[in-house]
Design a protein around this motif. Sequence first.
Motif, PDB file in Angstrom:
ATOM      1  N   GLY A  53       4.029   6.689  23.228  1.00 56.77           N
ATOM      2  CA  GLY A  53       3.122   7.673  22.761  1.00 56.77           C
ATOM      3  C   GLY A  53       3.361   8.130  21.259  1.00 56.77           C
ATOM      4  O   GLY A  53       2.279   8.553  20.819  1.00 56.77           O
ATOM      5  N   VAL A  54       4.527   7.693  20.510  1.00 57.03           N
ATOM      6  CA  VAL A  54       4.592   8.013  19.119  1.00 57.03           C
ATOM      7  C   VAL A  54       3.396   6.994  18.630  1.00 57.03           C
ATOM      8  O   VAL A  54       2.697   7.546  17.828  1.00 57.03           O
ATOM      9  CB  VAL A  54       5.714   7.437  18.661  1.00 57.03           C
ATOM     10  CG1 VAL A  54       5.614   7.145  17.035  1.00 57.03           C
ATOM     11  CG2 VAL A  54       6.918   8.454  19.005  1.00 57.03           C
ATOM     12  N   LEU A  55       3.228   5.595  19.016  1.00 59.18           N
ATOM     13  CA  LEU A  55       2.057   4.650  18.516  1.00 59.18           C
ATOM     14  C   LEU A  55       0.833   5.443  18.669  1.00 59.18           C
ATOM     15  O   LEU A  55      -0.060   5.414  17.842  1.00 59.18           O
ATOM     16  CB  LEU A  55       2.274   3.433  18.892  1.00 59.18           C
ATOM     17  CG  LEU A  55       3.843   2.973  18.636  1.00 59.18           C
ATOM     18  CD1 LEU A  55       3.999   1.737  19.253  1.00 59.18           C
ATOM     19  CD2 LEU A  55       3.983   3.201  17.069  1.00 59.18           C
ATOM     20  N   ALA A  56       0.610   5.800  19.779  1.00 64.97           N
ATOM     21  CA  ALA A  56      -0.724   6.355  20.358  1.00 64.97           C
ATOM     22  C   ALA A  56      -1.145   7.702  19.666  1.00 64.97           C
ATOM     23  O   ALA A  56      -2.229   7.880  19.146  1.00 64.97           O
ATOM     24  CB  ALA A  56      -0.724   6.811  21.828  1.00 64.97           C
ATOM     25  N   GLY A  57      -0.312   8.402  19.444  1.00 59.83           N
ATOM     26  CA  GLY A  57      -0.294   9.556  18.551  1.00 59.83           C
ATOM     27  C   GLY A  57      -0.626   9.553  17.064  1.00 59.83           C
ATOM     28  O   GLY A  57      -1.380  10.031  16.421  1.00 59.83           O
TER      29      GLY A  57
END
Length: 116
Positions: free
Chosen positions: A18-22
Amino acid sequence: MNVVKGANLALMFLLELGVLAGAAIWGFTLDANPIVRIIAGIGAPAVFIVVWALFAAGGGKNARFPLTGPWRAAVEVAWFGGAAVLIGLAVTTVAGIAFFAVWAVNGALRLLWRQA
């Protein structure tokens, strides 16, 4: 109980993704020309990946410079907090706050259960 602990570790992995997607969503949705959006959309997740690989990968076991204790906590707060800010900017403030809250509960449970 082992199933719940395993689910908590799986959640940690999903939060990392989710960090990378965000970061990518933030970069690709910037109010800028397409070249800047492409650079930010690829570059922001790359910066997050480098920081994680250097200091926190694999619970610190696979990191180049593994950190423990308060230093590890500081990296996690900065990493997930930074992503929460980017999610808040790209999506909604509530989404950013919710992301950080889920990470905080996950982190508290990892500490309680002594998980990496």
